[in-house]
Design a protein around this motif. Sequence first.
Motif, PDB file in Angstrom:
ATOM      1  N   VAL A  20       0.963  -1.381  -0.078  1.00 39.63           N
ATOM      2  CA  VAL A  20       0.082   0.194   0.022  1.00 39.63           C
ATOM      3  C   VAL A  20       0.906   1.312  -0.002  1.00 39.63           C
ATOM      4  O   VAL A  20       0.467   2.124  -0.672  1.00 39.63           O
ATOM      5  CB  VAL A  20      -0.979   0.113   1.145  1.00 39.63           C
ATOM      6  CG1 VAL A  20      -1.689   1.273   1.332  1.00 39.63           C
ATOM      7  CG2 VAL A  20      -1.916  -1.261   1.061  1.00 39.63           C
ATOM      8  N   THR A  21       1.945   1.338   0.976  1.00 42.71           N
ATOM      9  CA  THR A  21       2.843   2.440   0.730  1.00 42.71           C
ATOM     10  C   THR A  21       3.532   2.870  -0.539  1.00 42.71           C
ATOM     11  O   THR A  21       3.633   3.670  -1.148  1.00 42.71           O
ATOM     12  CB  THR A  21       3.992   2.043   1.756  1.00 42.71           C
ATOM     13  OG1 THR A  21       3.538   1.739   2.973  1.00 42.71           O
ATOM     14  CG2 THR A  21       5.064   3.210   1.927  1.00 42.71           C
ATOM     15  N   ALA A  22       3.638   1.665  -1.317  1.00 41.18           N
ATOM     16  CA  ALA A  22       4.429   1.722  -2.570  1.00 41.18           C
ATOM     17  C   ALA A  22       3.094   2.281  -3.838  1.00 41.18           C
ATOM     18  O   ALA A  22       3.687   2.453  -4.703  1.00 41.18           O
ATOM     19  CB  ALA A  22       4.958   0.387  -3.122  1.00 41.18           C
ATOM     20  N   VAL A  44       1.319   4.880  10.621  1.00 43.82           N
ATOM     21  CA  VAL A  44       1.152   3.841  11.475  1.00 43.82           C
ATOM     22  C   VAL A  44       0.352   4.318  12.776  1.00 43.82           C
ATOM     23  O   VAL A  44       0.945   5.341  13.630  1.00 43.82           O
ATOM     24  CB  VAL A  44       2.649   3.085  11.847  1.00 43.82           C
ATOM     25  CG1 VAL A  44       2.329   2.001  12.912  1.00 43.82           C
ATOM     26  CG2 VAL A  44       3.371   2.719  10.591  1.00 43.82           C
ATOM     27  N   VAL A  45      -0.685   3.606  13.342  1.00 44.68           N
ATOM     28  CA  VAL A  45      -1.316   3.798  14.595  1.00 44.68           C
ATOM     29  C   VAL A  45      -1.439   2.419  15.126  1.00 44.68           C
ATOM     30  O   VAL A  45      -2.032   1.532  14.667  1.00 44.68           O
ATOM     31  CB  VAL A  45      -2.571   4.387  14.319  1.00 44.68           C
ATOM     32  CG1 VAL A  45      -3.524   4.402  15.530  1.00 44.68           C
ATOM     33  CG2 VAL A  45      -2.488   5.930  13.367  1.00 44.68           C
ATOM     34  N   GLN A  82      -4.789   4.433   3.845  1.00 41.86           N
ATOM     35  CA  GLN A  82      -3.530   4.132   3.745  1.00 41.86           C
ATOM     36  C   GLN A  82      -2.839   3.927   5.105  1.00 41.86           C
ATOM     37  O   GLN A  82      -1.670   3.716   5.183  1.00 41.86           O
ATOM     38  CB  GLN A  82      -2.527   5.001   2.786  1.00 41.86           C
ATOM     39  CG  GLN A  82      -2.806   6.380   3.283  1.00 41.86           C
ATOM     40  CD  GLN A  82      -3.879   7.387   3.023  1.00 41.86           C
ATOM     41  OE1 GLN A  82      -5.094   6.806   2.750  1.00 41.86           O
ATOM     42  NE2 GLN A  82      -3.885   8.694   3.269  1.00 41.86           N
ATOM     43  N   THR A  83      -3.608   4.369   6.189  1.00 38.07           N
ATOM     44  CA  THR A  83      -3.202   4.106   7.609  1.00 38.07           C
ATOM     45  C   THR A  83      -3.008   2.734   7.595  1.00 38.07           C
ATOM     46  O   THR A  83      -3.971   1.958   7.876  1.00 38.07           O
ATOM     47  CB  THR A  83      -3.909   4.888   8.324  1.00 38.07           C
ATOM     48  OG1 THR A  83      -3.928   6.245   7.908  1.00 38.07           O
ATOM     49  CG2 THR A  83      -3.510   5.235   9.866  1.00 38.07           C
ATOM     50  N   THR A 102      -3.316  -2.504   6.674  1.00 32.98           N
ATOM     51  CA  THR A 102      -4.128  -1.952   6.107  1.00 32.98           C
ATOM     52  C   THR A 102      -5.605  -3.066   5.969  1.00 32.98           C
ATOM     53  O   THR A 102      -6.567  -2.268   5.502  1.00 32.98           O
ATOM     54  CB  THR A 102      -4.033  -1.548   4.911  1.00 32.98           C
ATOM     55  OG1 THR A 102      -3.480  -2.122   4.183  1.00 32.98           O
ATOM     56  CG2 THR A 102      -2.734  -0.091   4.894  1.00 32.98           C
ATOM     57  N   ASN A 103      -5.557  -4.042   6.627  1.00 30.28           N
ATOM     58  CA  ASN A 103      -6.573  -5.058   6.356  1.00 30.28           C
ATOM     59  C   ASN A 103      -7.453  -4.845   7.690  1.00 30.28           C
ATOM     60  O   ASN A 103      -7.041  -5.202   8.825  1.00 30.28           O
ATOM     61  CB  ASN A 103      -5.919  -6.502   6.296  1.00 30.28           C
ATOM     62  CG  ASN A 103      -7.082  -7.458   6.403  1.00 30.28           C
ATOM     63  OD1 ASN A 103      -8.264  -7.177   6.437  1.00 30.28           O
ATOM     64  ND2 ASN A 103      -6.953  -8.630   6.264  1.00 30.28           N
TER      65      ASN A 103
END
Length: 243
Positions: A20-22, A44-45, A82-83, A102-103
Amino acid sequence: MRRRHRFRSTLAAILTLAAVTASGCAREGHAVPVQSALPGCDAVVMIVLDASLSMEATDVAPSRLAAATGALGSYAHRSAPQTALGLVTFAGTASTLVTPTTNRDAIDAALRTVRLAERTATGEGIFTALATIATVDKIVAPPGGRRIILVSDGKQTLPADLNDPRGAYTAARQAASDGVTVSTISLGTPTGTVAIPGPDATHTVPVPTDDESLREIARLGSGTFHTATAAEHLTTALSTPAC
């Protein structure tokens, strides 16, 4: 065999985050629109959820734990896609139930497995979240902020000293040093109680919230502090933008 399965689950979560980051949805100006999504200012949380026995109290209907898991599940699905979200629970010890991913279904499934136990090792919960974030950063290092959201209803009991090397105040200072923000939500009321079965009778034990220590954890962690005496208050606190 259990360690191998845990490793594979962790690796899968990290690879999902990397993908997802890419992708375009992680780049500025290419966010995927989601109805009622929260701002995507954190990469990131880590949710750190108190799973001590006092979370059985029903002063927050239907119980503190049920209110927390319901609100956190809703928060997960309203978060920016995206978080990456992770989940740590703690009582006398702490465990990472979900490595940042992200799931959102993974968060839902983990929240349904939370079981309560004795004691409250708040510092261990924060330290475990920090260790999980550090692992992700070594492999992926997604751009954006790092944040811990601590949802708890009472004061740390293990160790007794919040400034102990494994205490919550020490952990909050470490988070600030690592560039990780710690926000706290005090869940419950000063009049909360739980019923403890005894050999002869059931005893009612007071389990008041401890706003003072949770407020100080947020201050030391450069985060925000909220109180939630009802489920809707918790939802509101979780909706507060962090940036």
